[in-house]
Enzyme design. Structure first.
Site, PDB file in Angstrom:
ATOM      1  N   HIS A  58      28.716  83.348 131.911  1.00  0.00           N
ATOM      2  CA  HIS A  58      27.677  84.337 131.646  1.00  0.00           C
ATOM      3  C   HIS A  58      28.241  85.629 131.064  1.00  0.00           C
ATOM      4  CE1 HIS A  58      23.631  85.908 132.360  1.00  0.00           C
ATOM      5  NE2 HIS A  58      24.152  86.985 132.926  1.00  0.00           N
TER       6      HIS A  58
ATOM      7  N   ASP B  69      27.610  78.924 131.267  1.00  0.00           N
ATOM      8  CA  ASP B  69      26.576  79.663 131.984  1.00  0.00           C
ATOM      9  C   ASP B  69      25.338  78.790 132.129  1.00  0.00           C
ATOM     10  OD1 ASP B  69      24.974  81.665 133.107  1.00  0.00           O
ATOM     11  OD2 ASP B  69      24.371  82.419 131.146  1.00  0.00           O
TER      12      ASP B  69
ATOM     13  N   SER C 265      22.497  89.224 129.499  1.00  0.00           N
ATOM     14  CA  SER C 265      21.609  88.801 130.578  1.00  0.00           C
ATOM     15  C   SER C 265      20.191  89.334 130.344  1.00  0.00           C
ATOM     16  CB  SER C 265      22.187  89.237 131.922  1.00  0.00           C
ATOM     17  OG  SER C 265      21.603  88.535 132.978  1.00  0.00           O
TER      18      SER C 265
END
Length: 516
Positions: A474, A417, A229
């Protein structure tokens, strides 16, 4: 000096976006807001719902409330610990493992200390040292410890079960709560909070120096930086700082071999324009909606150019403009989980991490870790806000030097994601200027095989690899734990392709042969 005239234009554009794209009702808790206070109000609202952000402040504590393991001077205070209720169904005993928790007092601070976990490898003490950084910015790495690749998983009854696919199977594993104010990390002075990658990477480098001084035998092992991330910002800056320190013979030499970014945000100029394209490809928006969002892309790109690598106010304006692309997609996607579009977003985080927060706030756990009365929260809004001007900066710029000096990079991304999607990541990886760019671009995609089945699509040339992971969102180690462990192991062994020669059926009946 930033171009305030154009900044004014950008902010007026945000007003226009807010009035024309119905997504403002998705990203804003309040459906109306004062446009006269647009930048601060809009930014604060976006902070709360864009990426795993509960509305708690950072850990600024009174000196009298310092944790039991707080360092009296710059350095590390570390202790072995045993979690309560850890052994569920057999497996290794706690006595067989080296589980450590500690605090490092940052030397370049007024009163800041970073909390960390260190898990010795279950199998080989000479295994590589791997550090994991969770994104946010401001989200605790304990999210990864308990839900992704740590030694154990937290169960519904608040006990812990061994994680068969924990990354401590193949590495000595570090998790750090950073930047300052994240998780169990704390400061006694708000001036210690960081605002850019220079401050963050210097803190991490200082921590590593102290950690390897505390564990000198591990300093000889190979070292890898990993995370996901917003760590797509942290990781390149941190890797560059380690490499710089090595070249300048600063302190302990760190055997940096590679860095891996999972579903990261690294080059916003190429990743933000991918939102409409990815959303169209995945059926989240129509062609008409896609074409409307495409009209925003040029101004987003221009705003990012103004932000550059060291802008401040212009970077905030760029954040507001470019997130109109994301919010525009979400206004049509409904209640989809933007971390995994196969699922619905349930609750403020889209995932339920409440058991972890309950567990880490248990008195028995606090006593074991020596963290005193610090309240644990998964993510800090204040840390996020402090780093907001850093968001739109390009962190790809330092990567080519690392590649040219023989340091490996693996970029991997779960295919479902949205927020840090594989398409945007693929674009910046392919566009990166380095000596292997042409050959990497010409390299064929080959299956990434786990247990005889395709777990992803892999593209690799020399030090650079890109992996699109099947059936994952993700958080790849959470969704595909076995594939993630295999990925890490093979990457560190320089053997992402399992066999020396892999033959697969390509479209049209031709055969594609991938050589290591």
């Amino acid at each position: 000096m930033e171009k305030l005239t154009f900044l004014s234009l950008l902010l007026h554009f945000v007003v226009f976006i807010a009035s024309t794209i119905p997504s403002s009702s998705f990203l804003l808790n309040d459906r109306t807001f004062e446009r006269s206070n647009l930048p601060s109000t809009r930014a604060e609202k976006l902070i709360r719902e864009l990426n795993l952000f509960p509305q708690q402040d950072l850990n600024v504590i009174d000196v009298a409330d310092l944790p039991l393991t707080a360092a009296e001077g710059p350095g590390i205070v570390e202790r072995k610990f045993v979690f309560p209720n850890i052994l569920a169904d057999g497996g290794p005993t706690v006595d067989d493992l080296g589980h450590h928790a500690g605090y490092y007092k940052l030397p370049k601070s007024r009163g800041a200390s970073m909390f960390y976990f260190f898990f010795e490898s279950r199998n080989k003490k000479d295994a590589p040292v791997v550090i994991w950084l969770t994104g946010g910015p401001g989200c605790s790495s304990e999210l990864a410890v308990f839900y992704e690749n740590g030694p154990f998983k937290i169960t519904s009854n608040m006990s812990l079960a061994w994680n068969e696919y924990g990354w401590d199977q193949v590495s000595n594993l570090l998790y750090v709560d950073q930047p300052v104010g994240t998780g169990f990390s704390y400061t006694t002075d708000k001036s210690d909070i960081r605002h850019d990658e220079t401050g963050v990477s210097n803190d991490l480098y200082d921590f590593l120096q102290a950690f390897f001084a505390e564990h000198p035998k591990l300093a000889k092992n190979d070292f890898y930086i990993t995370g996901e991330s917003y760590a797509g910002h942290y990781i390149p800056a941190f890797a560059s700082r380690v490499h710089k320190g090595n070249k300048a013979n600063e302190g302990v030499h760190i055997n940096l071999k590679g860095f891996a970014i999972g579903n990261g945000l690294t080059d916003p100029a190429l990743q933000y324009p991918a939102y409409p394209d990815y959303a169209l490809e995945m059926g989240l928006i129509t062609q008409k909606e896609h074409d409307r969002l495409e009209k925003i892309v040029p101004l987003c790109e221009l705003s990012i150019k103004l932000c550059g690598t060291d802008g401040t106010t212009s970077c905030l304006a760029s954040y507001l403009v470019c997130n109109s692309l994301f919010s525009g997609v979400m206004s049509h996607a409904g209640g989809v989980n933007y971390y995994d579009i196969r699922k619905k977003c349930v609750g403020s985080l889209c995932y339920d991490f409440s058991n972890m927060e309950k567990f880490l706030n248990l008195q028995s756990v606090r006593k074991s870790l020596g963290v005193g009365d610090i309240d644990f929260v998964s993510c800090s809004t204040s840390v996020y806000q402090a780093m907001l001007v850093d968001w739109m900066r390009n962190l790809e710029v330092g990567i080519p030097t690392l590649l040219e000096d023989g340091i490996s990079l693996l970029v991997y991304a779960g295919e479902y994601d949205l927020i840090c999607n594989w398409l945007g990541n693929s674009r910046w990886v392919n566009a990166m200027e380095w000596s292997g760019k042409t050959n990497f671009g010409a390299a064929k995609e080959v299956p990434f095989i786990v247990d005889g089945k395709e777990a992803g699509l892999l593209k690799t040339y020399e030090q650079l690899s890109f992996l699109k992971v099947r059936d994952a969102g993700h958080m790849v180690p959470m969704d595909q734990p076995k594939a993630a462990l295999k990925m890490l192991k093979r990457w560190m062994e320089n053997s992402l392709i399992e066999d020396a020669t892999v033959t697969v059926a390509a479209q049209g009946g031709e055969e594609l042969v991938a050589q290591m």
